[in-house]
Design an enzyme around this catalytic site. Structure first.
Site, PDB file in Angstrom:
ATOM      1  N   GLY A   1      14.068  22.493  20.655  1.00 36.77           N
ATOM      2  CA  GLY A   1      15.342  21.796  20.467  1.00 36.77           C
ATOM      3  C   GLY A   1      15.833  21.179  21.767  1.00 36.77           C
ATOM      4  O   GLY A   1      16.275  20.031  21.807  1.00 36.77           O
ATOM      5  N   HIS A   2      15.744  21.949  22.847  1.00 35.55           N
ATOM      6  CA  HIS A   2      16.114  21.420  24.162  1.00 35.55           C
ATOM      7  C   HIS A   2      15.183  20.279  24.560  1.00 35.55           C
ATOM      8  O   HIS A   2      15.618  19.266  25.098  1.00 35.55           O
ATOM      9  CB  HIS A   2      16.044  22.518  25.229  1.00 35.55           C
ATOM     10  CG  HIS A   2      17.005  23.625  25.034  1.00 35.55           C
ATOM     11  ND1 HIS A   2      16.601  24.915  24.764  1.00 35.55           N
ATOM     12  CD2 HIS A   2      18.358  23.655  25.067  1.00 35.55           C
ATOM     13  CE1 HIS A   2      17.660  25.686  24.656  1.00 35.55           C
ATOM     14  NE2 HIS A   2      18.745  24.950  24.829  1.00 35.55           N
TER      15      HIS A   2
ATOM     16  N   GLN B   1      30.360  25.427  17.183  1.00 35.34           N
ATOM     17  CA  GLN B   1      30.408  25.062  18.603  1.00 35.34           C
ATOM     18  C   GLN B   1      30.369  23.544  18.770  1.00 35.34           C
ATOM     19  O   GLN B   1      31.111  22.990  19.585  1.00 35.34           O
ATOM     20  CB  GLN B   1      29.247  25.713  19.356  1.00 35.34           C
ATOM     21  CG  GLN B   1      29.263  25.403  20.839  1.00 35.34           C
ATOM     22  CD  GLN B   1      28.270  26.241  21.587  1.00 35.34           C
ATOM     23  OE1 GLN B   1      28.439  27.455  21.681  1.00 35.34           O
ATOM     24  NE2 GLN B   1      27.266  25.616  22.151  1.00 35.34           N
TER      25      GLN B   1
ATOM     26  N   GLN C   1      22.694  20.814  17.843  1.00 27.53           N
ATOM     27  CA  GLN C   1      23.482  20.954  16.617  1.00 27.53           C
ATOM     28  C   GLN C   1      23.233  22.287  15.923  1.00 27.53           C
ATOM     29  O   GLN C   1      23.635  22.479  14.790  1.00 27.53           O
ATOM     30  CB  GLN C   1      23.154  19.800  15.664  1.00 27.53           C
ATOM     31  CG  GLN C   1      23.455  18.436  16.249  1.00 27.53           C
ATOM     32  CD  GLN C   1      24.926  18.252  16.565  1.00 27.53           C
ATOM     33  OE1 GLN C   1      25.770  18.441  15.703  1.00 27.53           O
ATOM     34  NE2 GLN C   1      25.233  17.891  17.796  1.00 27.53           N
ATOM     35  N   LYS C   2      22.573  23.219  16.607  1.00 28.30           N
ATOM     36  CA  LYS C   2      22.221  24.502  16.006  1.00 28.30           C
ATOM     37  C   LYS C   2      23.459  25.275  15.578  1.00 28.30           C
ATOM     38  O   LYS C   2      23.482  25.916  14.543  1.00 28.30           O
ATOM     39  CB  LYS C   2      21.390  25.316  16.998  1.00 28.30           C
ATOM     40  CG  LYS C   2      20.957  26.664  16.486  1.00 28.30           C
ATOM     41  CD  LYS C   2      20.087  27.387  17.492  1.00 28.30           C
ATOM     42  CE  LYS C   2      20.941  27.985  18.573  1.00 28.30           C
ATOM     43  NZ  LYS C   2      20.234  28.856  19.483  1.00 28.30           N
ATOM     44  N   ASP C   3      24.500  25.235  16.374  1.00 26.51           N
ATOM     45  CA  ASP C   3      25.750  25.966  16.094  1.00 26.51           C
ATOM     46  C   ASP C   3      26.809  24.946  15.692  1.00 26.51           C
ATOM     47  O   ASP C   3      27.399  24.274  16.531  1.00 26.51           O
ATOM     48  CB  ASP C   3      26.167  26.738  17.339  1.00 26.51           C
ATOM     49  CG  ASP C   3      27.422  27.570  17.143  1.00 26.51           C
ATOM     50  OD1 ASP C   3      28.276  27.200  16.298  1.00 26.51           O
ATOM     51  OD2 ASP C   3      27.575  28.571  17.852  1.00 26.51           O
TER      52      ASP C   3
ATOM     53  N   MET D   1      21.885  27.157  28.385  1.00 24.47           N
ATOM     54  CA  MET D   1      21.886  28.497  28.981  1.00 24.47           C
ATOM     55  C   MET D   1      20.451  28.921  29.275  1.00 24.47           C
ATOM     56  O   MET D   1      20.168  30.098  29.473  1.00 24.47           O
ATOM     57  CB  MET D   1      22.587  29.502  28.063  1.00 24.47           C
ATOM     58  CG  MET D   1      24.072  29.233  27.986  1.00 24.47           C
ATOM     59  SD  MET D   1      25.146  30.641  27.658  1.00 24.47           S
ATOM     60  CE  MET D   1      24.281  31.621  26.493  1.00 24.47           C
TER      61      MET D   1
ATOM     62  N   GLN E   1      31.482  33.535  28.199  1.00 21.36           N
ATOM     63  CA  GLN E   1      31.408  33.375  26.751  1.00 21.36           C
ATOM     64  C   GLN E   1      30.830  34.602  26.050  1.00 21.36           C
ATOM     65  O   GLN E   1      30.625  34.595  24.854  1.00 21.36           O
ATOM     66  CB  GLN E   1      30.650  32.106  26.370  1.00 21.36           C
ATOM     67  CG  GLN E   1      29.177  32.111  26.658  1.00 21.36           C
ATOM     68  CD  GLN E   1      28.576  30.735  26.465  1.00 21.36           C
ATOM     69  OE1 GLN E   1      28.863  29.805  27.221  1.00 21.36           O
ATOM     70  NE2 GLN E   1      27.733  30.592  25.460  1.00 21.36           N
TER      71      GLN E   1
END
Length: 158
Positions: free
Chosen positions: A36-37, A153, A148-150, A30, A61
């Site tokens: 992380g990206h 999800q 893997q943060k969420d 997003m 969402q």
């Protein structure tokens, strides 16, 4: 790096690459890209012939009490980071491109999306699974790279 904003051109480009035997890795985001990206993009670049990044703030969402309009949008900075990470294609569609007028098809995962944060964010995971499904059908990657943060999800999407 090519920046593409419409479905048909990206599909044509990826079809051409695949017919030439190239592998396609895909990192859906997003935007508001961070380390992380960057890690996902580096792995994608290393493991594939073509590295594709999407940036799409998905209105489907966000719940009625969540501020879609306030979600950070940093296209210029995201493009710079993507170039540094040697992304081949950056797909930045509009909401109208992703959800044309009259759009009626959604993907919904039962049970596991009604607990944890899904309980307090009704419809959130329906929006997430729908947009990821749409992006997968547009990009048709060989490999998908998800953060893997969420944890919930990640579980819902895998």
């Amino acid at each position: 790096m090519r920046v593409i904003r419409s479905v048909r051109p990206i599909q044509q480009l990826i079809k051409k690459a695949k017919s030439a035997g190239k592998t396609v890795g895909f990192v859906p985001t997003m935007g508001a890209l961070h380390d992380g990206h960057r890690s996902l993009l580096r792995r994608c670049r290393r493991e594939n012939d073509l590295a594709v990044l999407s940036v799409f703030v998905n209105p489907k969402q966000f719940g009625p009490e969540e501020d879609f309009a306030e979600y950070p949008r940093r296209e210029r900075a995201d493009k710079k980071l993507a170039k540094r990470e040697k992304v081949d294609i950056m797909f930045i569609p509009t909401a109208k491109e992703m959800y044309p007028e009259g759009y009626l098809t959604y993907i919904e995962v039962e049970r596991m999306t009604r607990v944890l944060c899904g309980r307090s964010r009704p419809g959130h995971f329906k929006g997430v699974t729908t947009v990821v499904g749409k992006l997968l059908n547009i990009i048709t990657p060989d490999v998908l790279y998800l953060g893997q943060k969420d944890a919930q999800q990640a579980a819902v999407l895998t």
